[in-house]
Design an enzyme around this catalytic site. Sequence first.
Site, short mmCIF file in Angstrom:
data_model
loop_
_atom_site.label_atom_id
_atom_site.label_comp_id
_atom_site.label_asym_id
_atom_site.label_seq_id
_atom_site.Cartn_x
_atom_site.Cartn_y
_atom_site.Cartn_z
N LEU A 294 39.39 37.93 39.69
CA LEU A 294 40.36 38.50 38.91
C LEU A 294 41.45 37.59 38.73
O LEU A 294 42.51 37.64 39.52
CB LEU A 294 40.90 39.65 39.69
N GLU A 295 41.80 36.97 37.32
CA GLU A 295 42.84 35.90 37.10
C GLU A 295 43.71 36.60 36.68
O GLU A 295 44.72 35.83 36.04
CB GLU A 295 42.21 34.73 36.18
N ASN A 296 43.94 38.05 36.33
CA ASN A 296 45.28 38.55 35.65
C ASN A 296 46.02 39.47 36.78
O ASN A 296 46.46 40.46 36.39
CB ASN A 296 44.80 39.54 34.39
#
Length: 563
Positions: A388-390
């Site tokens: 999850l890069e956000n």
Amino acid sequence: MSPLKRSARLWSGAVTAALALTLAGTGQASAADVDNARNGGFESGLGNWTCSAGSGTTVTSPVHGGTAALKATPAGQDNARCTQSVAVRPNSTYTLSAWVQGGYAYLGATGTGTTDVSVWTPDATAWKQLSTTFSTGASTTSVTVYLHGWYGQAAYLADDVSVYGPDGGGGTGPAPTVPSAPAGLTVPATTSASVSLAWNAVPGATGYHVYRDGTKVTAVTGTSATVTGLAAATSYSFQVTATNAAGESVKSAAVTGRTAATGGGGGGSVPRHAVTGYWQNFDNGATVQRISDVPDQYDIIAVAFADATTTPGAVGFTLDSAGLKGYTVDQFKADIRAKQAAGKKVIISVGGERGTVTVNDPASAANFANSLHTLMQTYGFDGVDIDLENGLDATYMTQALRSLSAKAGPSLVLTMAPQTIDMQSTSNAYFRTALNVKDILTVVNMQYYNSGSMLGCDGKVYSQGSVDFLTALACIQLEGGLAPSQVGLGVPASPRGAGSGHVSPTVVDNALDCLTKGTSCGTFTPPRTYPDLRGAMTWSTNWDATAGNAWSSAVGPHVHGLP
């Protein structure tokens, strides 16, 4: 990861190099010490302060104290720098502190006549105190105190800025008093070799001392700490004190933390040293593969990606049969079973650069766990990768992963692929989540690319694309509480696999040798060796195939040959 590349979040090494954390001194303040800062609480608007490019304003909420606080917003090439000239006395020592919240925030002093100082913190969702000390030179009568954010990041808030020390001619604030003892000391997480502690902030404190069985073991500026180097299955007593320039508080009430019986790590029969590769469920110009095409050098195959559904927290996965040249679901499932029969693990990766999964309350955490368990049952996946890069919420992601573990059982393979910035500090949500689930965590394969220069565990700045970048950043995780078996080096398989940060397989192999054996290091030498280091990861098996499988052919045997 992403179909093309991960989003770059570039840092300037030249600026960041100055940002070494310095703990505030705790000696007794003299009777003459005053707060030399003016309008440190921003009750008079921006009076006495100058903010670059009109970046600063005052707000009435949220505030740390009084009725106002500074809000400064970086924009373009401006980092929202707000400064004040503070009158000081030569040959004197001062304690500089401020409370901050929001985006990246930096506090420092220049023109000291000796060594200029600065401290910083990544995103802070609650008020957090930054503090440092500086000494003035023989002819120094004023210094510049500054706050600033970081390029392209969110606005920061600041309040209650103070410069305690001898009156430089403009100070009117009262001298500090010894703070009260911290309250609310808890043990949120343990491993076989560490205990994590957290407590409530103390007004007026600039730092905290942590005691284990009556002996001071560390000092921090925040309201959490992880005590490492402990024996397995052993109980310890912990207390915390608050400090500032006036002295140290009495000790807090004691809490007991008991370490786990064995080292952390789930993953069933994952090899001691393993190679992870992401498999693309889409065609973005890399070689289109079936699961059966993935080379045997890969021990863990992460299918990319599952993403959000219309149900909060829930995720779904659909095989892109058209994009994968007619690859059917039945063939996909059969190939997964064949890989598992050959001793490999196939897991489903959640998110990616464009992922929109949000887990931020008990209901979405339950939906996340339930939907992933359904995908595991439907396709036969061995586990889950969190990419999850956000952003993620450590509390509810921890809850979700523990719920999934309870459903899937001890054979669950749980991996993570945070960005470099997510693992710079144990206070970051990703790092906290990894530590919270350490007993069921298989490996964290941080993405050592698309990041620009970053801080290593020695406080120095290293540029991506080097042995030092891999080893010095891995050291943060290795010394920050993760077991060596839970740390892997994530790199692109080819230059086309990422926007920046590709390194040759030789650099990866040298970094692995440096960390596990102490050989082939660059300028950075780790404080110890980590023979149990898990291995390496790449984005992606498809880009590897596009380059003739050069990455896995070189790195795979090297990983499997580690001590």
